[in-house]
Design a protein around this motif. Structure first.
Motif, mmCIF file in Angstrom:
data_model
loop_
_atom_site.group_PDB
_atom_site.id
_atom_site.type_symbol
_atom_site.label_atom_id
_atom_site.label_comp_id
_atom_site.label_asym_id
_atom_site.label_seq_id
_atom_site.Cartn_x
_atom_site.Cartn_y
_atom_site.Cartn_z
ATOM 1 N N MET A 1 0.847 -1.186 0.000
ATOM 2 C CA MET A 1 0.000 0.000 0.000
ATOM 3 C C MET A 1 0.877 1.228 0.000
ATOM 4 S SD MET A 1 -2.663 1.892 0.002
ATOM 5 C CE MET A 1 -3.694 0.599 -0.519
ATOM 6 N N ARG B 1 -4.841 4.757 2.166
ATOM 7 C CA ARG B 1 -6.292 4.602 2.361
ATOM 8 C C ARG B 1 -6.794 5.527 3.471
ATOM 9 N NH1 ARG B 1 -8.912 0.728 -0.403
ATOM 10 N NH2 ARG B 1 -7.640 -0.808 -1.487
ATOM 11 N N GLU C 1 -6.490 -0.237 -15.192
ATOM 12 C CA GLU C 1 -5.585 -1.352 -14.930
ATOM 13 C C GLU C 1 -4.168 -1.050 -15.413
ATOM 14 O OE1 GLU C 1 -7.763 -4.518 -16.787
ATOM 15 O OE2 GLU C 1 -9.020 -4.823 -15.010
ATOM 16 N N GLY D 1 -2.495 1.152 -13.080
ATOM 17 C CA GLY D 1 -2.316 0.549 -11.763
ATOM 18 C C GLY D 1 -2.962 1.366 -10.661
ATOM 19 N N GLU E 1 -5.136 2.619 -7.625
ATOM 20 C CA GLU E 1 -5.697 2.038 -6.410
ATOM 21 C C GLU E 1 -6.116 3.173 -5.488
ATOM 22 O OE1 GLU E 1 -2.825 -0.386 -4.455
ATOM 23 O OE2 GLU E 1 -2.427 -1.612 -6.217
ATOM 24 N N VAL E 2 -7.097 2.910 -4.649
ATOM 25 C CA VAL E 2 -7.493 3.893 -3.645
ATOM 26 C C VAL E 2 -6.290 4.181 -2.758
ATOM 27 C CG1 VAL E 2 -8.964 4.291 -1.621
ATOM 28 C CG2 VAL E 2 -9.918 3.242 -3.680
#
Length: 131
Positions: free
Chosen positions: A1, A44, A107, A110, A112-113
């Motif tokens: 992350m 996040r 995608e 790449g 992401e949240v």
């Protein structure tokens, strides 16, 4: 992350590092320490806090004026994937931007949240309201 330093988080939130540090000290946003002792904010957690901050309108500092046109650096707060299309939300300081793009593009990038991203806007029409 993805994790962000206090300075990076401040830039994404549109506030000074001192303000971001005060918020972290007050427990408004959770931090953790890396191996070198620097405070980091999980992507996040930062995404959720940026949405909360924008909704509450409690930014302590005005967003800076800039000559960089149509670029909104921020943090990805939500991604909705369909079979072909996708919806990506970015919180850029007090501004929430929503982009519709292909699932393939999301995608390939790449996304992401919690990731840092820049929304770029191109438009042939701009409407201005007097406030």
């Amino acid at each position: 992350m993805h994790s962000y330093t206090i300075g990076q988080a401040a830039r994404l939130l549109g506030v000074s590092p001192d303000t971001a540090r005060r918020w972290a000290d007050a427990g408004r946003v959770a931090t953790l320490r890396d191996d070198s002792g620097r405070r980091l904010i999980d992507g996040r957690d930062l995404a959720a806090f940026s949405v909360e901050l924008a909704r509450s309108g409690s930014g302590e500092e005005e967003a800076p004026y800039t000559s960089a046109r149509n670029a909104f650096p921020g943090i990805v707060t939500a991604i909705k994937l369909g079979d072909v299309a996708a919806q990506v939300e970015i919180q850029a300081g007090p501004h929430r931007l929503v982009s519709l793009l292909t699932r393939e593009a999301v995608e390939e990038l790449g996304l992401e949240v919690g990731m840092e991203a820049t929304a770029r806007v191109k438009s042939t029409n701009v409407h201005i309201d007097r406030t």
